[in-house]
Design a protein around this motif. Sequence first.
Motif, PDB file in Angstrom:
ATOM      1  N   UNK A  39       0.818  -1.212   0.000  1.00 50.14           N
ATOM      2  CA  UNK A  39       0.000   0.000   0.000  1.00 50.14           C
ATOM      3  C   UNK A  39       0.854   1.265   0.000  1.00 50.14           C
ATOM      4  N   UNK A  40       1.915   1.284   0.796  1.00 51.98           N
ATOM      5  CA  UNK A  40       2.754   2.480   0.889  1.00 51.98           C
ATOM      6  C   UNK A  40       3.640   2.607  -0.345  1.00 51.98           C
ATOM      7  N   UNK A  41       4.315   1.528  -0.710  1.00 56.43           N
ATOM      8  CA  UNK A  41       5.251   1.589  -1.836  1.00 56.43           C
ATOM      9  C   UNK A  41       4.583   1.990  -3.146  1.00 56.43           C
ATOM     10  N   UNK A  42       3.320   1.609  -3.313  1.00 56.88           N
ATOM     11  CA  UNK A  42       2.605   1.941  -4.543  1.00 56.88           C
ATOM     12  C   UNK A  42       2.253   3.423  -4.643  1.00 56.88           C
ATOM     13  N   UNK A  43       2.436   4.158  -3.541  1.00 58.98           N
ATOM     14  CA  UNK A  43       2.035   5.559  -3.519  1.00 58.98           C
ATOM     15  C   UNK A  43       3.164   6.521  -3.180  1.00 58.98           C
ATOM     16  N   UNK A  44       4.372   6.009  -3.040  1.00 63.34           N
ATOM     17  CA  UNK A  44       5.526   6.851  -2.732  1.00 63.34           C
ATOM     18  C   UNK A  44       6.242   7.229  -4.020  1.00 63.34           C
ATOM     19  N   UNK A  45       6.676   8.474  -4.090  1.00 57.87           N
ATOM     20  CA  UNK A  45       7.460   8.933  -5.236  1.00 57.87           C
ATOM     21  C   UNK A  45       8.936   8.928  -4.836  1.00 57.87           C
ATOM     22  N   UNK A  46       9.712   8.088  -5.500  1.00 62.55           N
ATOM     23  CA  UNK A  46      11.136   7.977  -5.212  1.00 62.55           C
ATOM     24  C   UNK A  46      11.855   7.510  -6.471  1.00 62.55           C
ATOM     25  N   UNK A  47      13.153   7.753  -6.526  1.00 57.92           N
ATOM     26  CA  UNK A  47      13.933   7.325  -7.689  1.00 57.92           C
ATOM     27  C   UNK A  47      14.110   5.814  -7.717  1.00 57.92           C
ATOM     28  N   UNK A  48      14.129   5.200  -6.546  1.00 55.18           N
ATOM     29  CA  UNK A  48      14.305   3.754  -6.452  1.00 55.18           C
ATOM     30  C   UNK A  48      13.521   3.256  -5.250  1.00 55.18           C
ATOM     31  N   UNK A  49      12.771   2.161  -5.416  1.00 58.57           N
ATOM     32  CA  UNK A  49      11.946   1.625  -4.342  1.00 58.57           C
ATOM     33  C   UNK A  49      12.345   0.182  -4.067  1.00 58.57           C
ATOM     34  N   UNK A  50      12.671  -0.105  -2.799  1.00 54.84           N
ATOM     35  CA  UNK A  50      13.027  -1.458  -2.362  1.00 54.84           C
ATOM     36  C   UNK A  50      11.951  -1.944  -1.405  1.00 54.84           C
ATOM     37  N   UNK A  51      11.336  -3.074  -1.730  1.00 53.99           N
ATOM     38  CA  UNK A  51      10.253  -3.630  -0.918  1.00 53.99           C
ATOM     39  C   UNK A  51      10.732  -4.933  -0.291  1.00 53.99           C
ATOM     40  N   UNK A  52      10.655  -4.999   1.027  1.00 47.13           N
ATOM     41  CA  UNK A  52      11.098  -6.191   1.751  1.00 47.13           C
ATOM     42  C   UNK A  52       9.968  -6.734   2.615  1.00 47.13           C
ATOM     43  N   UNK A  53       9.901  -8.062   2.725  1.00 48.93           N
ATOM     44  CA  UNK A  53       8.975  -8.692   3.665  1.00 48.93           C
ATOM     45  C   UNK A  53       9.498 -10.087   3.979  1.00 48.93           C
ATOM     46  N   UNK A  54       9.354 -10.499   5.224  1.00 50.01           N
ATOM     47  CA  UNK A  54       9.850 -11.816   5.620  1.00 50.01           C
ATOM     48  C   UNK A  54       9.033 -12.939   4.992  1.00 50.01           C
ATOM     49  N   UNK A  55       7.813 -12.629   4.549  1.00 50.23           N
ATOM     50  CA  UNK A  55       6.966 -13.637   3.915  1.00 50.23           C
ATOM     51  C   UNK A  55       7.453 -13.875   2.492  1.00 50.23           C
ATOM     52  N   UNK A  56       8.284 -14.905   2.329  1.00 47.08           N
ATOM     53  CA  UNK A  56       8.887 -15.162   1.028  1.00 47.08           C
ATOM     54  C   UNK A  56       7.865 -15.597  -0.018  1.00 47.08           C
ATOM     55  N   UNK A  57       6.704 -16.111   0.418  1.00 52.42           N
ATOM     56  CA  UNK A  57       5.665 -16.496  -0.538  1.00 52.42           C
ATOM     57  C   UNK A  57       5.072 -15.248  -1.198  1.00 52.42           C
TER      58      UNK A  57
END
Length: 279
Positions: A39-57
């Motif tokens: 939800x947050x990453x889809x609405x942030x304006x940045x030159x590069x976006x890194x998305x991490x989550x422990x849920x590997x699935x």
Amino acid sequence: MNKSPLNYIGGKYKLLPQLLPLFPEQINTFVDMFAGGLDVSLNVHANHIICNDINNYVIGMYEDMKQRELDIMLQEINTIILNYNLNKTNREGYNTLRADYNETRDPLQLFVLVCYGFNHQFRFNNRGEFNNPFGINRSSYNPQIESNLRMLHGKIQTMTFTADNFRFMDLERLEAGDFLYADPPYRISCGTYNDGKRGFEGWTTDDDIALFHILDNLNERKIHFALSNVIEHKGEVNEQLNDWRQRYHTHFINANYANSSYQAKEKGKKTIEVLITNY
């Protein structure tokens, strides 16, 4: 606001109008440490976006979607729905798909399961098997989800995905101008994603303290961060968070939790949600 096709527990979509104005105006690299449904990453304006989550699935599902052509992916989703005769009442079809997914680990099957599952939850048992029950008469794949999926597919093409425990993320390359957002499980408002019974680790006081140390280190390096959390929930106070936040700026968020009980509200056992920033 861009809405994720995934109704992830703890998602911040409804709070985005309050959160985003509190983020830095200029962001080089944005790190979403507990990305969840994006939800947050889809609405942030940045030159590069890194998305991490422990849920590997979940991360594996995003990576798989990223590699697929959109129209072909949508056709394959509809083929899965047809093959299992999925609708709002066919529990047997859903259970068959769930059993098949636990054998194949096909990421698109996982996405379809989430669409038809109870409250659209990602739930796994300690063996790593998806075990969310059927969302009878409520959950389905519909035109709105497809529209949101089309948007997500376009956005994730430029994102980087990782599936690390937050303690072991490589943050050494971050520098001034970058920004990390942390929305960890809230220790005093335990949900199905942090109770330690869903095939993933629970969230403890030690995890809170470890995260505080990571954020303190970012602060020493002049890197901006923001932390979402709750100070108080139904009469319980996160004392460690309350003490730690004193060195930074606390912004109080107006969060309306529809699933909180009437009785708890009557007794004044409120939830106090905050965004803590070092800028």
